[in-house]
Design an enzyme around this catalytic site. Structure first.
Site, mmCIF file in Angstrom:
data_model
loop_
_atom_site.group_PDB
_atom_site.id
_atom_site.type_symbol
_atom_site.label_atom_id
_atom_site.label_comp_id
_atom_site.label_asym_id
_atom_site.label_seq_id
_atom_site.Cartn_x
_atom_site.Cartn_y
_atom_site.Cartn_z
ATOM 1 N N ASP A 93 0.951 -1.168 0.152
ATOM 2 C CA ASP A 93 0.007 -0.030 0.000
ATOM 3 C C ASP A 93 0.913 1.174 -0.076
ATOM 4 O O ASP A 93 2.067 1.161 0.477
ATOM 5 C CB ASP A 93 -0.895 -0.123 1.303
ATOM 6 N N ASN A 105 -10.552 -3.395 -5.689
ATOM 7 C CA ASN A 105 -9.847 -2.326 -6.573
ATOM 8 C C ASN A 105 -10.598 -2.157 -7.947
ATOM 9 O O ASN A 105 -10.125 -1.121 -8.723
ATOM 10 C CB ASN A 105 -8.507 -2.904 -6.745
HETATM 11 C C1 IPE Z 1 -1.191 0.246 -4.069
HETATM 12 O O1 IPE Z 1 -1.277 1.596 -3.348
HETATM 13 C C2 IPE Z 1 -2.210 -0.770 -3.725
HETATM 14 C C3 IPE Z 1 -2.868 -1.268 -5.109
HETATM 15 C C4 IPE Z 1 -4.208 -1.545 -4.819
HETATM 16 C C5 IPE Z 1 -2.222 -1.395 -6.321
HETATM 17 P P1 IPE Z 1 -2.537 2.385 -3.606
HETATM 18 O O2 IPE Z 1 -2.788 2.697 -5.028
HETATM 19 O O3 IPE Z 1 -3.735 1.954 -2.558
HETATM 20 O O4 IPE Z 1 -1.935 3.743 -2.880
HETATM 21 P P2 IPE Z 1 -2.547 4.723 -1.612
HETATM 22 O O5 IPE Z 1 -3.134 4.061 -0.564
HETATM 23 O O6 IPE Z 1 -3.574 5.523 -2.791
HETATM 24 O O7 IPE Z 1 -1.472 5.562 -1.430
HETATM 25 MG MG MG Z 2 -4.190 2.072 -0.607
#
Ligand code: IPE
Ligand code: MG
Length: 230
Positions: free
Chosen positions: A2, A50
């Site tokens: 994350d 996601n």
């Molecule tokens: C990567 O980080 C995690 C994925 C789902 C690819 P994020 O895209 O969640 O990053 P933040 O939380 O907005 O910083």
């Molecule tokens: Mg995130």
């Protein structure tokens, strides 16, 4: 994994730049785990939730995963890493990516030094619902459903339960990750954003884990089984 978006925002870059920068961290952590003798490493790359992100961001993530697979397949194989995926059921997954995933799993299926499981289009609740459905479909009588028989219906039933979960960027949530398997996992929440996460951060997490007293609901830590990373 994350914090890609935050990492990009700190640099006034689009979120996708953070996802691109994540590759270096992924490779470093796989190497670090491999060197440490970790037998099971799982990376949470993309959740069932996601898909709610903007289409352009999802598209970049799908492309990056495909590119990483093609680029690193041979190196993973020569290191004795068995690659598996957890999830990968949504029809929005492009056929070309599904093919590359299948090819990587086939190439590395006999490797045993370490098993790398990439949770991609993964949802812990979905896995539990699918396990329940499969019991019902097979007409298993309720009294025969035990925690053990239920767990055998989950994907990759040979996978040991999760010992340690590392969630970067300081966020402290489960986010639907392997809900059944994390029942007694230890958790660490390093503040470092995923694109900046490197082998040394991974070692620190292992060290924190080593110092934890795992009692599994009892009063004394059980004797080590000699399995997994303890
Ligand atoms: C990567 O980080 C995690 C994925 C789902 C690819 P994020 O895209 O969640 O990053 P933040 O939380 O907005 O910083
Ligand atoms: Mg995130």
């Amino acid at each position: 994994m994350d914090g890609n978006g935050q990492w990009a925002a700190q640099r006034s870059l689009p979120r996708t730049a953070g996802h691109r920068a994540a590759e270096a961290a992924v490779i470093d952590v796989i190497e670090a785990a491999h060197t440490a003798g970790v037998e099971w490493l799982s990376l949470y790359a993309f959740s069932t939730e996601n898909w709610r992100r903007p289409a352009a961001e999802v598209d970049v993530l799908l492309r990056l995963v495909r590119r990483a697979i093609r680029k690193h397949a041979l190196a993973l194989h020569t290191r004795g890493i068995r690659c598996r995926f957890l999830g990968v059921t949504d029809p929005r997954i492009p056929p070309a990516l599904a093919r590359d995933i299948a090819d990587l799993m086939a190439l590395t299926r006999d490797n045993r030094r370490m098993t790398l499981t990439v949770a991609f289009d993964h949802g812990g609740r979905r896995d539990i619902v699918e396990a329940a459905r499969s019991l019902i479909r097979d007409g298993v009588p309720p009294e025969q459903v035990t925690e053990e028989s239920f767990a055998r219906r989950l994907p990759h039933p040979d996978m040991p339960e999760v010992d340690l979960v590392i969630r970067t960027s300081g966020e402290q949530r489960i986010s639907n990750f392997m809900l059944w398997q994390v029942a007694y996992a230890e958790w660490v929440f390093p503040p470092v954003l995923w694109p900046d996460f490197r082998a040394e951060h991974f070692w620190e997490c292992l060290e924190v884990y080593r110092r934890r007293d795992r009692r599994f609901g009892g009063v004394q830590a059980p004797a080590p089984t000699g399995k997994g990373c303890r």
